[in-house]
Design an enzyme around this catalytic site. Structure first.
Site, PDB file in Angstrom:
ATOM      1  N   GLU A 179     -15.967   6.730   5.934  1.00 11.91           N
ATOM      2  CA  GLU A 179     -15.180   5.985   6.928  1.00 11.91           C
ATOM      3  C   GLU A 179     -15.120   6.813   8.208  1.00 11.91           C
ATOM      4  OE1 GLU A 179     -11.057   5.507   5.723  1.00 11.91           O
ATOM      5  OE2 GLU A 179     -10.947   7.537   4.938  1.00 11.91           O
ATOM      6  N   ARG A 219       0.830  -1.211   0.000  1.00 10.18           N
ATOM      7  CA  ARG A 219       0.000   0.000   0.000  1.00 10.18           C
ATOM      8  C   ARG A 219       0.864   1.261   0.000  1.00 10.18           C
ATOM      9  NH1 ARG A 219      -4.550   0.640   4.541  1.00 10.18           N
ATOM     10  NH2 ARG A 219      -2.729   1.092   5.826  1.00 10.18           N
ATOM     11  N   LYS A 260      -2.518   7.095   1.325  1.00 13.73           N
ATOM     12  CA  LYS A 260      -2.220   7.356   2.739  1.00 13.73           C
ATOM     13  C   LYS A 260      -1.091   8.389   2.768  1.00 13.73           C
ATOM     14  CE  LYS A 260      -2.002   4.698   6.986  1.00 13.73           C
ATOM     15  NZ  LYS A 260      -3.017   5.458   7.692  1.00 13.73           N
TER      16      LYS A 260
END
Ligand code: PMP
Length: 290
Positions: free
Chosen positions: A182, A50, A149
């Site tokens: 989220e 990721r 991220k």
């Protein structure tokens, strides 16, 4: 504490970055948070994957192979005797000029911190946590995709401030269309009968590693698992709601916007997933041989 910084393990006091680093000047960089359980770095390969995907989107060259980064992570845990803890990977764009042009930054800075972790109080795992919906909307994917991220976490910080100001520790975030995205640092799930639902990432959610593992575990429990576009109605009226994240693991939501979820206690599915997840984290990952 020893910190991995650009290929070397250095003392904490020497682990410093330049004021011209674009990670500081512009939040230009990416990061990961990973847990260590009994000498097992849980899902490390998924986290490194990721990290590289986030970097690719930003056209940020990490300058190290995935294998080398995995080895450096193991070495950093070993050097600090971390058998249980939390690892932070940070890759910044590196030192540049005062302008935003990332191409003028010669080399990325790579940081690995292996430390202890401060968890939510046990009481919250036993009784669930109360959360509220933040007024701050989750970034829209077309502007800054929440799947990246990145070091630019102000969107989440703004929401977290609202949560704390409201007297709770976490909050739900909606996307600009009003659909559930989220939480400020966790993914969100709803249970209704045998169905387990979580928003698709295009609704504005990070593709959480914990989220993916929990979906796998639920499938093994013969639940019907889906990525579903949800409004708050689906959460307010769910049998169970829980959050997932590397730090939080799986944690029940007992109340959302003053509406008790189910009977206001952690439900059976959440409890089963908490247990299954805690078994998985000690075996699935990369072992540190001390
Ligand atoms: N959403 C956000 C915004 C997060 O910061 C995190 C924590 N990394 C998560 C979800 C959960 O992701 P993971 O399970 O990979 O920790």
């Amino acid at each position: 504490m020893k910190i991995f910084l650009n290929g070397e393990l250095v003392d904490e006091k020497d682990a410093v970055v330049s004021v011209f680093d674009h990670g500081l000047l512009y939040g230009d960089g990416v990061f990961e948070g990973t847990r260590v359980y009994d000498g097992n770095i849980a899902f490390l390969e998924e986290h490194i994957d990721r990290l590289f995907e986030s970097a690719k989107v930003l056209m940020l060259d990490i300058g190290m192979t995935q294998e080398a980064l995995i080895q450096a992570t193991v070495d950093t845990c070993k050097a600090n005797g971390i058998e249980n803890g939390y690892i932070r990977h940070v890759v910044t764009r590196g030192i540049g000029t005062l302008g935003i042009n990332p191409y003028l930054c010669e080399k990325s800075s790579i940081i690995i911190i292996a430390a202890n972790i401060k968890l939510y109080p046990q009481e919250m795992y036993d009784n669930g946590m109360r959360i509220v919906t933040a007024g701050t909307l989750r970034n829209m994917p077309e502007a800054l995709n929440p799947r990246v991220k990145s070091l630019n976490y102000l969107n989440n910080v703004m929401a977290k401030i609202e949560a704390i100001n409201a007297g709770v520790m976490e909050c739900l975030m909606l996307n600009p269309q009003g659909y559930v995205a989220e939480a400020s640092g966790d993914n969100v799930f709803a249970v209704k009968g045998n169905k387990l639902m979580t928003p698709p990432t295009w609704c504005g959610a990070l593709e959480g590693i914990t989220r993916n593992k929990v979906m796998d575990l639920a499938r093994q429990m013969d639940m019907e698992v889906s990525e579903t576009v949800m409004t708050r109605y689906e959460l307010w009226t769910a049998d169970e709601v829980f959050l997932t994240g590397t730090a939080a693991e799986v944690i029940a939501v007992s109340e959302l916007d003053k509406r008790p979820i189910g009977n206001g206690k952690p439900g059976p599915v959440t409890n089963q997933l908490i247990e299954a997840y805690r078994k998985l984290v000690v075996s699935d990952g990369v072992r540190i041989n001390f």
